[in-house]
Structures are given as C-alpha cells and as structure tokens.
Design a protein around this motif. Structure first.
Motif, short mmCIF file in Angstrom:
data_model
loop_
_atom_site.label_atom_id
_atom_site.label_comp_id
_atom_site.label_asym_id
_atom_site.label_seq_id
_atom_site.Cartn_x
_atom_site.Cartn_y
_atom_site.Cartn_z
N GLU A 102 -2.30 -1.79 -6.02
CA GLU A 102 -0.82 -1.05 -6.16
C GLU A 102 0.17 -1.71 -5.19
N PRO A 103 0.39 -3.19 -5.10
CA PRO A 103 1.09 -3.33 -4.39
C PRO A 103 2.57 -3.38 -4.24
N ASP A 104 2.95 -2.72 -5.46
CA ASP A 104 4.67 -2.21 -5.75
C ASP A 104 4.72 -1.00 -4.66
N ARG A 105 3.67 -0.40 -4.25
CA ARG A 105 3.73 0.70 -3.42
C ARG A 105 4.09 0.41 -1.98
N VAL A 106 3.83 -0.77 -1.59
CA VAL A 106 3.66 -1.17 -0.26
C VAL A 106 5.23 -1.85 0.18
N ARG A 107 5.57 -1.11 1.39
CA ARG A 107 6.84 -1.51 1.75
C ARG A 107 6.55 -1.62 3.45
N PHE A 108 7.16 -2.67 3.93
CA PHE A 108 6.89 -2.90 5.34
C PHE A 108 8.21 -2.66 5.91
N VAL A 109 8.13 -2.09 7.44
CA VAL A 109 9.09 -2.34 8.67
C VAL A 109 8.47 -3.08 9.56
N TRP A 110 9.15 -3.92 10.16
CA TRP A 110 8.54 -4.69 11.30
C TRP A 110 9.06 -4.20 12.74
N ARG A 111 8.22 -4.19 13.70
CA ARG A 111 8.39 -3.59 14.70
C ARG A 111 7.70 -4.46 15.95
N ARG A 112 8.32 -5.45 16.75
CA ARG A 112 8.00 -6.12 17.85
C ARG A 112 7.07 -7.21 16.82
N GLY A 113 7.57 -7.76 15.85
CA GLY A 113 6.66 -8.71 15.00
C GLY A 113 5.34 -8.11 14.41
N VAL A 114 5.15 -6.90 14.12
CA VAL A 114 4.23 -6.23 13.48
C VAL A 114 4.61 -5.60 12.29
N PRO A 115 3.82 -5.81 11.27
CA PRO A 115 4.27 -4.98 10.09
C PRO A 115 3.60 -3.57 10.01
N LEU A 116 4.52 -2.74 9.82
CA LEU A 116 4.08 -1.31 9.64
C LEU A 116 4.43 -0.58 8.30
N LEU A 117 4.00 0.23 7.82
CA LEU A 117 4.11 0.97 6.51
C LEU A 117 5.26 1.86 6.51
N GLU A 118 6.19 1.50 5.42
CA GLU A 118 7.39 2.47 5.58
C GLU A 118 6.85 3.84 5.00
N GLY A 119 7.40 4.81 5.45
CA GLY A 119 7.08 6.24 5.12
C GLY A 119 6.09 6.80 5.99
N ALA A 120 5.20 5.98 6.84
CA ALA A 120 4.22 6.66 7.59
C ALA A 120 4.85 7.83 8.67
N LEU A 121 4.13 8.55 9.26
CA LEU A 121 4.54 9.38 10.10
C LEU A 121 4.75 8.88 11.52
N VAL A 122 3.89 7.76 11.75
CA VAL A 122 3.98 7.06 13.00
C VAL A 122 3.81 5.65 12.83
N HIS A 123 4.27 5.05 13.42
CA HIS A 123 4.18 3.32 13.72
C HIS A 123 3.90 3.19 15.22
N LEU A 124 2.86 2.42 15.42
CA LEU A 124 2.49 1.90 16.86
C LEU A 124 2.39 0.40 16.66
N ALA A 125 3.14 -0.22 17.51
CA ALA A 125 3.06 -1.86 17.39
C ALA A 125 2.19 -2.15 18.67
N CYS A 126 1.10 -2.84 18.78
CA CYS A 126 0.26 -3.01 19.71
C CYS A 126 -0.23 -4.48 20.30
N THR A 127 -0.31 -4.69 21.44
CA THR A 127 -0.81 -5.90 21.89
C THR A 127 -2.26 -5.74 22.34
N VAL A 128 -3.26 -6.64 21.85
CA VAL A 128 -4.41 -6.26 22.29
C VAL A 128 -4.80 -6.60 23.72
N VAL A 129 -5.48 -5.82 24.45
CA VAL A 129 -5.79 -5.90 25.93
C VAL A 129 -7.20 -6.28 26.27
N ALA A 130 -8.08 -5.72 25.40
CA ALA A 130 -9.39 -5.81 25.21
C ALA A 130 -10.16 -5.85 24.00
#
Length: 176
Positions: A102-130
């Motif tokens: 159902e790709p029509d349901r998928v909408r992204f917002v971008w934070r620090r170059g990371v795609p996150l799902l529109e409508g989610a309760l929380v967005h976390l943009a992370c850089t891998v440290v380990a």
C-alpha cells in the motif's frame, strides 16, 4: 482462549521463545534509512525490537536480522530513523512488513537527511555509533540527533496481533 505450556518449563525453541516474548506488549516502529533525500532511495521495515539505551548521551537501539536488507543498508548509510506508529497506522506497518502493498499510504518527512513516517507519534533521526553482532541479529546503537513527538494513541503489538492502546484518565507526569 488462553494458551499455556504447562507448569514445567517448555523446551526453549525459536517458536516457544517467540510465543513467550510475544506476551511483552511493545510499540510498533518503522525503521528507515536512505542513501540520499530521494524517496526512491528509502528502505524501511517494521520492527518492534527497539529500545532506549541512554538519556545522556541520547542513544537508542534497533535489533535487525542479519538476513534483512535493512542490516546492510544501515551499515552503508550509517544512519537510521525510528517512527513510533500511531494507533491508526497498522496499514503502514503491514506495508513495511511486506504483508500488504500500500505505497499510497506512505508519506515521509525528512529530518537530518533521514526519512520518517508522516503521522507517527515519534520521529527519531539517528547516527549509528556502534553495531554489535548478537546471534542472528545486529544491534545498531544510534545517537539521536533530532527528535519530534506528539500525543496520541500508539499502535501496540501483543501476542502476534496489532492493538490500539486506549488511554484512560489523564496523564500524571512521572518524573518528567
């Protein structure tokens, strides 16, 4: 109907472990990464193996199967996003789990170059440290570089089924 395995400890098989751990209610997340800020480069998957690790520094962890394409993608990009889903986002979760297309349901917002799902309760943009091998999974520890959150009803996974958590009463802050 309640399922039990008796009073004796059952044999620890992957099936028994999955059934036992399925009794730990968890939120539902979509883990995403992308090579660039282009929706065609986005790769995502549904995951409930997510946890906070540290508040200072701000660290979270996702556990990804070594057989999943996402494991390689996170290693390649060095970043990932975590979207904690709202109660009405089960179709989005199923899409990223490969159970529905159902790709029509998928909408992204971008934070620090990371795609996150529109409508989610929380967005976390992370850089891998380990990244740590752990059996048939890799534990990717990420430093939270940016976050956003909203109130709402979360999507919950319990005993192999999606549930929506109804919040009763009012929120009483507990230590925050």
């Amino acid at each position: 109907m309640t399922e039990t395995v008796g009073e004796l400890d059952p044999e620890v098989t992957p099936l028994h472990l999955r059934k036992a751990l399925g009794r730990f209610a968890s939120g539902v997340t979509i883990v995403t990464t992308a090579e660039c800020e282009d929706e065609d480069s986005v790769h995502g998957m549904t995951a409930n193996a997510f946890t906070s690790v540290s508040l200072d520094p701000p660290l979270v962890l996702v556990s990804i199967s070594t057989r999943a394409k996402m494991d390689t993608k996170i290693r390649e990009t060095g970043t990932y996003g975590v979207s904690i889903l709202a109660g009405d986002q089960e179709p989005v979760s199923l899409h990223f789990a490969g159970a529905a297309h159902e790709p029509d349901r998928v909408r992204f917002v971008w934070r620090r170059g990371v795609p996150l799902l529109e409508g989610a309760l929380v967005h976390l943009a992370c850089t891998v440290v380990a990244s740590h091998p752990a059996g048939d999974h890799t534990l990717h520890v990420g430093r939270v570089e940016q976050l956003w959150y909203d109130d709402g009803h979360p999507l919950v996974f319990y005993t192999g089924s999606f549930r929506s958590l109804e919040l009763l009463g009012r929120d009483e802050p507990w230590g925050f």
